[in-house]
Scaffold this motif. Structure first.
Motif, PDB file in Angstrom:
ATOM      1  N   VAL A   4      47.660  -8.315   3.116  1.00 30.81           N
ATOM      2  CA  VAL A   4      46.976  -8.598   4.378  1.00 30.81           C
ATOM      3  C   VAL A   4      47.807  -9.611   5.151  1.00 30.81           C
ATOM      4  N   MET A   5      48.050  -9.302   6.405  1.00 33.07           N
ATOM      5  CA  MET A   5      48.817 -10.188   7.273  1.00 33.07           C
ATOM      6  C   MET A   5      47.865 -10.907   8.226  1.00 33.07           C
ATOM      7  N   ASN A   6      48.323 -12.039   8.754  1.00 36.50           N
ATOM      8  CA  ASN A   6      47.510 -12.805   9.691  1.00 36.50           C
ATOM      9  C   ASN A   6      47.091 -11.961  10.891  1.00 36.50           C
ATOM     10  N   GLN A   7      47.996 -11.143  11.387  1.00 36.82           N
ATOM     11  CA  GLN A   7      47.675 -10.323  12.558  1.00 36.82           C
ATOM     12  C   GLN A   7      46.570  -9.318  12.247  1.00 36.82           C
ATOM     13  N   ASP A   8      46.527  -8.808  11.016  1.00 36.46           N
ATOM     14  CA  ASP A   8      45.454  -7.894  10.618  1.00 36.46           C
ATOM     15  C   ASP A   8      44.093  -8.590  10.699  1.00 36.46           C
ATOM     16  N   LEU A   9      44.047  -9.839  10.240  1.00 37.47           N
ATOM     17  CA  LEU A   9      42.791 -10.593  10.283  1.00 37.47           C
ATOM     18  C   LEU A   9      42.352 -10.876  11.715  1.00 37.47           C
ATOM     19  N   ILE A  10      43.299 -11.246  12.565  1.00 36.21           N
ATOM     20  CA  ILE A  10      42.954 -11.527  13.961  1.00 36.21           C
ATOM     21  C   ILE A  10      42.446 -10.266  14.650  1.00 36.21           C
ATOM     22  N   THR A  11      43.058  -9.137  14.356  1.00 36.40           N
ATOM     23  CA  THR A  11      42.600  -7.870  14.930  1.00 36.40           C
ATOM     24  C   THR A  11      41.173  -7.570  14.485  1.00 36.40           C
ATOM     25  N   LEU A  12      40.891  -7.729  13.196  1.00 35.89           N
ATOM     26  CA  LEU A  12      39.541  -7.498  12.682  1.00 35.89           C
ATOM     27  C   LEU A  12      38.523  -8.440  13.319  1.00 35.89           C
ATOM     28  N   LEU A  13      38.867  -9.720  13.370  1.00 33.62           N
ATOM     29  CA  LEU A  13      37.948 -10.707  13.937  1.00 33.62           C
ATOM     30  C   LEU A  13      37.714 -10.461  15.420  1.00 33.62           C
ATOM     31  N   SER A  14      38.756 -10.116  16.151  1.00 35.25           N
ATOM     32  CA  SER A  14      38.621  -9.858  17.584  1.00 35.25           C
ATOM     33  C   SER A  14      37.760  -8.633  17.844  1.00 35.25           C
ATOM     34  N   GLU A  15      37.906  -7.604  17.017  1.00 31.82           N
ATOM     35  CA  GLU A  15      37.078  -6.409  17.168  1.00 31.82           C
ATOM     36  C   GLU A  15      35.604  -6.711  16.902  1.00 31.82           C
ATOM     37  N   LYS A  16      35.350  -7.560  15.920  1.00 29.91           N
ATOM     38  CA  LYS A  16      33.967  -7.856  15.525  1.00 29.91           C
ATOM     39  C   LYS A  16      33.313  -8.902  16.426  1.00 29.91           C
ATOM     40  N   PHE A  17      34.063  -9.961  16.795  1.00 32.57           N
ATOM     41  CA  PHE A  17      33.456 -11.089  17.493  1.00 32.57           C
ATOM     42  C   PHE A  17      33.946 -11.272  18.929  1.00 32.57           C
ATOM     43  N   GLY A  18      34.923 -10.513  19.345  1.00 36.20           N
ATOM     44  CA  GLY A  18      35.382 -10.534  20.734  1.00 36.20           C
ATOM     45  C   GLY A  18      35.900 -11.885  21.182  1.00 36.20           C
ATOM     46  N   ASP A  19      35.371 -12.380  22.297  1.00 37.15           N
ATOM     47  CA  ASP A  19      35.856 -13.634  22.880  1.00 37.15           C
ATOM     48  C   ASP A  19      35.333 -14.879  22.168  1.00 37.15           C
ATOM     49  N   LYS A  20      34.618 -14.717  21.064  1.00 38.42           N
ATOM     50  CA  LYS A  20      34.174 -15.867  20.265  1.00 38.42           C
ATOM     51  C   LYS A  20      35.297 -16.383  19.365  1.00 38.42           C
ATOM     52  N   ILE A  21      36.393 -15.627  19.266  1.00 42.22           N
ATOM     53  CA  ILE A  21      37.564 -16.043  18.490  1.00 42.22           C
ATOM     54  C   ILE A  21      38.625 -16.479  19.502  1.00 42.22           C
ATOM     55  N   ILE A  22      38.935 -17.767  19.512  1.00 47.21           N
ATOM     56  CA  ILE A  22      39.888 -18.324  20.485  1.00 47.21           C
ATOM     57  C   ILE A  22      40.872 -19.243  19.771  1.00 47.21           C
ATOM     58  N   GLY A  23      41.853 -19.720  20.525  1.00 48.41           N
ATOM     59  CA  GLY A  23      42.787 -20.715  20.010  1.00 48.41           C
ATOM     60  C   GLY A  23      43.536 -20.278  18.769  1.00 48.41           C
TER      61      GLY A  23
END
Length: 167
Positions: free
Chosen positions: A4-23
Motif C-alpha cells: 500500500v502506497m501513501n497515494q493509494d490511501l489518499i485516494t481512498l480517503l478522498s473518495e470516502k470523505f471528500g473535502d474533509k481530508i485536507i493538508g
C-alpha cells in the motif's frame, strides 16, 4: 499481498470523505493529513477497518499547542498497519477556548490512557471518554502545563541576572 502506497490511501480517503481530508503532505515519507473533529471517529474507523489500510495499531494520541493560530490546539493521532507496514499521522485542529473532540476509545482500548494523558497536559476534553481524569499530574492542579501560555522561566529568579555574570 500488494504493498500500500501513501497515494493509494489518499485516494481512498478522498473518495470516502471528500473535502474533509485536507493538508495532505509526506514529511520524511510519513503520510500526514488533517480532518475535522466532526468526522474524526469515522476517519479513524475507516482506516482501522478498511481492507486496504488495516491500521490495526494506535501508536499514540497527543496534542500540540499553537497559540498564534486561530484553532490553537492540534490533536494528533499516529496509526500503524503492522500487516501493510505503513504508518499515518492524522491531525485535527480544535479551538483552544473549547478544546473538545470525540473519543477514540470506541475503536481502540489503548486510547483510554493516551487521551487521559492528552487531557492532563493540554486540557483537551474527549467527549464520551469512560474515565477522563488526570493521570500524571495532581488532581487539584489548576493548569495544563504543556500549553504555551506560561513563561519558560520565572522572571524573578535572581541567579539568572546578567550583573552576576559580568554582562
Amino acid at each position: 499481498m500488494a504493498e500500500v502506497m501513501n497515494q493509494d490511501l489518499i485516494t481512498l480517503l478522498s473518495e470516502k470523505f471528500g473535502d474533509k481530508i485536507i493538508g495532505v503532505n509526506e514529511p520524511y515519507g510519513l503520510l500526514t493529513f488533517e480532518t475535522t473533529k466532526d468526522v474524526i471517529v469515522e476517519v479513524l474507523r475507516f482506516l482501522k477497518e478498511s481492507e486496504v489500510a488495516n491500521f490495526n495499531f494506535l501508536t499514540d494520541i497527543t496534542a500540540v499547542h499553537y497559540p498564534e493560530k486561530k484553532h490553537g490546539i492540534a490533536v494528533v493521532y499516529h496509526l500503524h498497519s503492522m500487516v501493510k507496514k505503513i504508518r499515518v499521522r492524522v491531525k485535527v485542529y480544535i479551538d483552544s477556548q473549547n478544546p473538545t473532540i470525540p473519543t477514540a476509545t470506541t475503536l481502540w482500548n489503548a486510547a483510554n490512557w493516551m487521551e487521559r494523558e492528552t487531557y492532563d497536559f493540554f486540557g483537551v476534553k474527549f467527549e464520551g471518554h469512560p474515565d477522563l481524569r488526570r493521570i500524571l499530574n495532581m488532581d487539584d492542579l489548576g493548569v495544563f502545563p504543556m500549553l504555551k501560555q506560561y513563561p519558560l522561566e520565572d522572571p524573578n529568579r535572581v541567579d539568572k541576572k546578567d550583573e552576576y555574570f559580568g554582562r
